[in-house]
Design an enzyme around this catalytic site. Structure first.
Site, PDB file in Angstrom:
ATOM      1  N   SER A 115       0.833  -1.205   0.000  1.00  0.00           N
ATOM      2  CA  SER A 115       0.000   0.000   0.000  1.00  0.00           C
ATOM      3  C   SER A 115       0.867   1.256   0.000  1.00  0.00           C
ATOM      4  CB  SER A 115      -0.885   0.012   1.247  1.00  0.00           C
ATOM      5  OG  SER A 115      -1.553  -1.207   1.367  1.00  0.00           O
ATOM      6  N   GLY A 116       0.246   2.366  -0.376  1.00  0.00           N
ATOM      7  CA  GLY A 116       0.970   3.636  -0.429  1.00  0.00           C
ATOM      8  C   GLY A 116       1.198   4.045  -1.871  1.00  0.00           C
ATOM      9  N   SER A 117       1.756   5.235  -2.054  1.00  0.00           N
ATOM     10  CA  SER A 117       1.880   5.773  -3.418  1.00  0.00           C
ATOM     11  C   SER A 117       2.892   5.000  -4.257  1.00  0.00           C
ATOM     12  CB  SER A 117       2.243   7.260  -3.362  1.00  0.00           C
ATOM     13  OG  SER A 117       3.445   7.438  -2.637  1.00  0.00           O
ATOM     14  N   THR A 118       4.001   4.549  -3.642  1.00  0.00           N
ATOM     15  CA  THR A 118       5.015   3.817  -4.425  1.00  0.00           C
ATOM     16  C   THR A 118       4.482   2.423  -4.782  1.00  0.00           C
ATOM     17  OG1 THR A 118       6.546   4.912  -2.912  1.00  0.00           O
ATOM     18  CG2 THR A 118       7.520   3.449  -4.553  1.00  0.00           C
TER      19      THR A 118
ATOM     20  N   ALA B   1       7.666   1.822   2.275  1.00  0.00           N
ATOM     21  CA  ALA B   1       8.074   1.970   3.682  1.00  0.00           C
ATOM     22  C   ALA B   1       8.187   3.452   3.994  1.00  0.00           C
ATOM     23  CB  ALA B   1       9.404   1.273   3.925  1.00  0.00           C
ATOM     24  N   ASP B   2       8.078   3.769   5.267  1.00  0.00           N
ATOM     25  CA  ASP B   2       8.241   5.160   5.704  1.00  0.00           C
ATOM     26  C   ASP B   2       9.668   5.436   6.139  1.00  0.00           C
ATOM     27  OD1 ASP B   2       5.462   5.979   5.378  1.00  0.00           O
ATOM     28  OD2 ASP B   2       5.122   4.396   6.836  1.00  0.00           O
TER      29      ASP B   2
ATOM     30  N   GLU C 137      -0.435  -5.281   6.043  1.00  0.00           N
ATOM     31  CA  GLU C 137       0.894  -5.349   5.416  1.00  0.00           C
ATOM     32  C   GLU C 137       1.796  -6.321   6.180  1.00  0.00           C
ATOM     33  OE1 GLU C 137       1.162  -0.810   3.624  1.00  0.00           O
ATOM     34  OE2 GLU C 137       1.883  -1.192   5.630  1.00  0.00           O
TER      35      GLU C 137
ATOM     36  N   ASP D 292       6.317  -3.843  -1.205  1.00  0.00           N
ATOM     37  CA  ASP D 292       5.599  -2.836  -0.426  1.00  0.00           C
ATOM     38  C   ASP D 292       6.467  -1.595  -0.251  1.00  0.00           C
ATOM     39  OD1 ASP D 292       3.670  -1.634   1.136  1.00  0.00           O
ATOM     40  OD2 ASP D 292       3.446  -3.318   2.517  1.00  0.00           O
TER      41      ASP D 292
END
Ligand code: 5RP
Length: 218
Positions: free
Chosen positions: A29-32, A88-89, A108, A86
């Site tokens: 998930s997330g933009s990348t 990551a921050d 996740e 996935d």
């Protein structure tokens, strides 16, 4: 397209290039991760990748992947995932991660735990020496959330706040809240901290992904 987005697109493409025919894939998930899902859909459509199945980690990812025609299965219906890709921050030098900026950390982590390999796709802003500048996301039950926030704050000796969305607590895909802990870049022992946080009964899961990531595409 700005430079940041170009970089994200390039890493998403590089990760998709690792996918082999027949793989069961964890789709993050997330933009990348969304760019990775888009790149995967293009390869499936062109016939360059065949017989892959995706397991999504968020409702948003599920909608995107199904709209793009990627065959999906639930995690319960597959025995194992070959590769999870996935975002990551934060990523530290040992590939320990902070995740959950998009509030999808529980799914996740379940998907990552069931995967033979995990590849993280991220732009180079996510690379850190010590984890914690990004507020650590922790999924907590709605029941007694303020008690859990107090416990977390006292454990980590830092400010912890419930994540808000349009003046209301953000509710995760699993019906829980997210508490964000402002630890600062001080998480020297993420394994120890993860274990301590998981001792608190109101905690569902924490966004520390320790010893799960095998490769990072930056
Ligand atoms: C969602 C996540 C994301 O993977 C993380 O927030 C990175 O997102 P982005 O690629 O948009 O920076 O952990 O829960």
């Amino acid at each position: 397209m700005d430079l940041q987005n170009q970089m994200k697109k390039a890493v998403a493409q590089a990760a998709v290039d690792q996918i082999q025919n027949g793989m069961i894939l964890g789709l993050g998930s997330g933009s990348t991760a969304a760019l990775m899902i888009e790149a995967l859909a293009i390869k499936i459509k062109s016939g360059e990748i065949k017989d892959v199945v995706g397991v999504t980690t968020s409702f948003q990812g599920e909608v995107l992947a199904s709209e793009l025609g990627i065959p999906l299965k639930s995690l319960s219906s597959v025995s194992e995932i070959d590769l999870a890709i996935d975002g990551a921050d934060e990523v530290d030098p040992k590939f320990q991660l902070i995740k959950g900026g998009g509030a999808a950390l529980l799914r996740e982590k379940i998907v990552a735990q069931q995967s033979s390999a995990m590849v993280v796709v991220a732009d180079d802003r996510k690379k850190v020496d010590v984890l914690g500048a990004f507020p650590l996301p922790i999924e907590v039950t709605q029941f007694a959330y303020l008690t859990t926030v107090r416990e977390l704050s006292s454990l980590m000796n830092c400010h912890v706040s419930i994540r808000m969305e349009e003046h209301k607590p953000l509710v995760t895909d699993n019906g829980n809240y997210i508490a964000d802990a402002q630890t600062g870049p001080s998480i020297l022992n993420p394994v120890n901290l993860e274990n301590q946080i998981l001792q608190i009964a109101g905690v569902v899961q924490v966004g520390l992904f320790n010893n799960m990531c095998d490769a990072v595409v930056l």
